[in-house]
Design a protein around this motif. Structure first.
Motif, PDB file in Angstrom:
ATOM      1  N   UNK A 168       0.822  -1.216   0.000  1.00 46.78           N
ATOM      2  CA  UNK A 168       0.000   0.000   0.000  1.00 46.78           C
ATOM      3  C   UNK A 168       0.855   1.264   0.000  1.00 46.78           C
ATOM      4  N   UNK A 169       1.645   1.468   1.047  1.00 51.99           N
ATOM      5  CA  UNK A 169       2.382   2.727   1.170  1.00 51.99           C
ATOM      6  C   UNK A 169       3.472   2.863   0.108  1.00 51.99           C
ATOM      7  N   UNK A 170       4.158   1.773  -0.195  1.00 52.88           N
ATOM      8  CA  UNK A 170       5.231   1.850  -1.191  1.00 52.88           C
ATOM      9  C   UNK A 170       4.704   2.231  -2.570  1.00 52.88           C
ATOM     10  N   UNK A 171       3.654   1.578  -3.094  1.00 49.51           N
ATOM     11  CA  UNK A 171       3.112   2.017  -4.379  1.00 49.51           C
ATOM     12  C   UNK A 171       2.632   3.470  -4.362  1.00 49.51           C
ATOM     13  N   UNK A 172       2.034   3.896  -3.260  1.00 46.26           N
ATOM     14  CA  UNK A 172       1.574   5.281  -3.179  1.00 46.26           C
ATOM     15  C   UNK A 172       2.736   6.258  -3.266  1.00 46.26           C
ATOM     16  N   UNK A 173       3.819   5.945  -2.560  1.00 45.80           N
ATOM     17  CA  UNK A 173       4.994   6.809  -2.588  1.00 45.80           C
ATOM     18  C   UNK A 173       5.639   6.804  -3.973  1.00 45.80           C
ATOM     19  N   UNK A 174       5.693   5.636  -4.596  1.00 49.80           N
ATOM     20  CA  UNK A 174       6.249   5.542  -5.943  1.00 49.80           C
ATOM     21  C   UNK A 174       5.429   6.349  -6.933  1.00 49.80           C
ATOM     22  N   UNK A 175       4.115   6.293  -6.789  1.00 49.74           N
ATOM     23  CA  UNK A 175       3.239   7.039  -7.696  1.00 49.74           C
ATOM     24  C   UNK A 175       3.498   8.530  -7.612  1.00 49.74           C
ATOM     25  N   UNK A 176       3.888   8.995  -6.440  1.00 46.73           N
ATOM     26  CA  UNK A 176       4.107  10.431  -6.253  1.00 46.73           C
ATOM     27  C   UNK A 176       5.511  10.875  -6.662  1.00 46.73           C
TER      28      UNK A 176
END
Length: 307
Positions: A180-188
């Motif tokens: 969850x958090x890793x993909x969100x951070x990568x997206x940003x």
């Protein structure tokens, strides 16, 4: 498919050894030379001659090479204050003529922090998120203007946001297995998303999460480069594969299951499976840094087929 050489010098390698491998990486036509950012050996052995600092190493290599990209998988956010890291990476980028990439992660190896007196906070992911905001914010600030940041962990006031990198934008790599958090951070923040030491199936699942997060953030998912890191062990015949596996303390069957191992044809076939799920770049974890013939074989019989 870009092939990059990825080293783990905390296991025991001097700067001279790393420079030799980096020069071979360039001479043999690979895309980049990357290294880990660790200060303590993992597993058995004495780790001699001791650790080398990632960004000091890359600064030296930057002046001794001319083509290959240079970077880290991954710099730990626990090791350096974000303002200092932004200065260091920008300077190495200048020294290289604009060939640097920054892989930045939360940090995970508690023992190396204890060994060298580095704080190991519990809220590492929150600190990573703020570090990404600070580092990228400093680089993006227009020359002549200042940068301010008010976070829970870091505060900057009136920073001149200097020096600037040679590149208009240093590529930022984010990676990991978090759902969850890793993909969100990568997206940003990520120009590239890397998943280390994962099966084709797990890699495909994680790439999908990043793509979904990018779309949710209003970003083109195809604007992110997707990559994998895998240990490599290639031989001209079974005996050579077995010899190389033994040299790094691994079993051939395990390496074939979890890495890129076997004949050049076997390795090319497995690389094709990663390409099919969207990976356009592979980091080949080279564990025996004294075996330059291994690099030559990969160049001539694996990379040549991919070209």
């Amino acid at each position: 498919m870009d092939l990059r050489i990825f080293t783990e010098p905390q296991q025991g390698a001097s700067y001279d050894t790393l420079l030799t491998v980096a020069k071979a990486t360039e001479d043999l036509g690979f895309d980049a030379f990357f290294r880990s950012d660790h200060y303590l050996r993992m597993g058995d052995g004495d780790g001699l001659p001791g650790p080398t600092d990632a960004w000091i190493t890359l600064a030296g290599i930057a002046r001794e090479t001319s083509r290959i990209r240079l970077g880290t998988l991954m710099t730990a956010a626990t090791f350096r204050l974000p303002g200092v890291l932004a200065i260091q990476v920008a300077q190495v980028d200048q020294m290289s003529g604009g060939r640097v990439e920054l892989g930045l992660g939360a940090g995970w190896f508690e023992e190396e922090h204890k060994a060298y007196g580095i704080p190991f906070p519990k809220d590492k992911f929150a600190r990573l998120e703020e570090q990404l905001a600070v580092v990228t914010g400093l680089w993006a600030t227009e020359t002549g203007k200042t940068f301010d940041f008010r976070g829970e962990h870091y505060q900057l006031t009136g920073s001149p946001a200097l020096p600037k990198p040679a590149q208009a934008k240093i590529p930022v790599l984010i990676g990991g297995h978090g759902a969850v958090r890793t993909p969100r951070l990568a997206a940003r923040y990520a120009d590239e998303f890397n998943i280390p030491f994962a099966s084709v199936e797990d890699s495909e699942r994680q790439f999908g999460r990043v793509r979904t997060a990018a779309l949710a953030a209003g970003r083109d998912a195809d604007a992110i480069t997707y990559s994998s890191a895998l240990v490599v062990c290639v031989g001209r015949d079974d005996q050579e594969v077995a010899r190389r596996a033994a040299a790094i303390g691994r079993e051939v069957d395990e390496l074939k299951a979890n890495g890129l191992a076997g004949s050049p044809a076997e390795v090319v076939d497995k690389i094709g499976r990663y390409a099919e799920i969207g990976a356009s770049r592979l980091y080949l974890q080279l564990l025996d840094l004294s075996d330059l013939d291994h690099l030559e074989l990969i160049s001539s019989q694996v990379q040549a087929q991919l070209a």
